[in-house]
Design an enzyme around this catalytic site. Sequence first.
Site, PDB file in Angstrom:
ATOM      1  N   CYS A  73       8.243 -38.883 -32.060  1.00 16.94           N
ATOM      2  CA  CYS A  73       7.294 -40.231 -32.229  1.00 16.94           C
ATOM      3  C   CYS A  73       6.191 -39.638 -33.080  1.00 16.94           C
ATOM      4  CB  CYS A  73       6.893 -40.444 -30.728  1.00 16.94           C
ATOM      5  SG  CYS A  73       7.904 -40.775 -29.261  1.00 16.94           S
ATOM      6  N   HIS A 129      -0.707 -43.052 -30.318  1.00 23.69           N
ATOM      7  CA  HIS A 129      -0.050 -41.702 -30.241  1.00 23.69           C
ATOM      8  C   HIS A 129      -0.533 -40.882 -31.462  1.00 23.69           C
ATOM      9  CE1 HIS A 129       3.625 -39.452 -28.536  1.00 23.69           C
ATOM     10  NE2 HIS A 129       2.737 -38.973 -28.221  1.00 23.69           N
TER      11      HIS A 129
END
Length: 567
Positions: A73, A129
């Site tokens: 990610c 993130h």
Amino acid sequence: MGHFQAIIFSVLLLSAWGFTTQIQRPNLVFILADDFGWNDVSFHGSKQIPTPNLDALAFSGLILQNYYVTPLCTPSRSALMTGKHPIHTGMQHDVLYGYSRYGLPLSETTLPDYLRLLGYRNHIVGKWHLGHYRSVYTPLHRGFDSHYGYWTGHQDYYDHTAVEWVRMASESLNAWGYDMRRNNSVDWSAYGKYTTTILTDEARDVITKHDVSSPLFLYIAHLAVHSANPYSPLQAPEETVKMFSNIEDLQRRRYAAMVHELDVSVGKIMKALGDKNMLQNTVIIFSSDNGGPAAGFNQNAASNWPLKGVKNTPWEGGVRAAGLIWSPLIPEDRRGRVMSNLMDISDWLPTLFEAAGGDVATLKGLDGVSHWSSILYDKPSARHHVLHNIDDQLGYAAIRKKNWKLVKGTTYGGSWDGWYGPSGRMNDSCIHSFNSMDDPSPIDKKQLLKSDAGRHISRLGMSMTNNLNQLLGDAEIKCGERPVDAHPCLPLSAPCLFDIDQDPCEYNNLADKLPDIANDLLDLLKWYNSTAVAPLNTQPDPMSNPKYWNYTFTNWADFEETWNFLF
């Protein structure tokens, strides 16, 4: 004067001359799915989970057949935002956790930073993130005008809490906290509402309220289809789960429902753009951030079939992404095709900057290249190789040059280096029964036209190709059975070489047979590694624990001067 300041000066000068007002810049909508598998869309040939809205976009746009992301990610999101390989920003190792005292370096210019110079209004909905230990690392300080979503890597789909656990030198850090924000404020009102629905409604609201006198950049970073917390990893509305009662495996059934909700979201976003009369001047991208976690990896049930490997591995199943680009700006004779150009997630920054009317020659120090001319006019691509990643801490690297791919080392000691069935399962008997049940029924064009995306595409006078089955065949990867004489790959013992054009499933290791090609790719990897910066990962900070901050994940380091007083 730095290159970013030079760009600012150039844009201001052009604005003073009146040039910027003469350009109608397209709206840019980027939809990023989380942990989405190659085989989890029906436009790649899977019939288990129909995705009519995504299919409608794919069959009237361009399917990206050789499109790559990184295996995880945070590295992928850093490449998307900066146009640089993660090894050049320190984001190449692991993912960023809620306890991490680092983020995407503040010295980096982001995609929304560049678009802001062209007059764009920039909004992010969903997962960030890329750092939050200090507020300056969060979206509103990185080029976005608004953010609704969460800062960490995952959350429960209903209560919006995230569980993180890490073993430290002297103790274990068990973190649990709420993570849903509107801009910098915690949004408690989201509690109990399904994340995919909330994010979809927010994206529609952004579109509805957008002042069309300015172009829009909308980045929708879905939680779907990432697993939630360990106690309830795969979540979807029960009425949606019941729609897939034909799927025997409960985990895969729940996963299918999550994919369905994601596909419905895409249709609703298309409808919002259509209702606002914005679609005719919009570019839409759909992408996964990494390969799918199959066979129970991360308690998930994705499928990358027939590709090898899963998320966080260097194989095609970990790095080859489901992706498409759709726009009425693409000439009619180019739509409804498979684009086979090599493409990397770092390429989106220059590609979208050029699509927005920016001069890519002003973008300095990027690893990404623009594909806008290839997308519009089928011009030759400037990309001839893709660096999948180099992670010296995990001891692996992978790179593709033209049709050749080299894998050096692997992750998890090779325990996730297999092939995991059309339904994301490991057992071969499941694979055979699944194939006999599902193949080879064609795409139902009526369902495409009835979908929200299909209806609004038709209203623009755009048609989906009449030869859907041929396009489906072009987009599907078929490898057949692994040859009995295939040379095995043992990446922990020696680098492996594959001809990806002929062997996309990485069956046959050609390193011993073609040592000159293998050595050429090893030299290229060595050169890249010589340019790498050290990973930024830090030891966990105990003060990050949400229990100290009203059980919320927050920008705790901004309050360091008060810690002694508070604690």
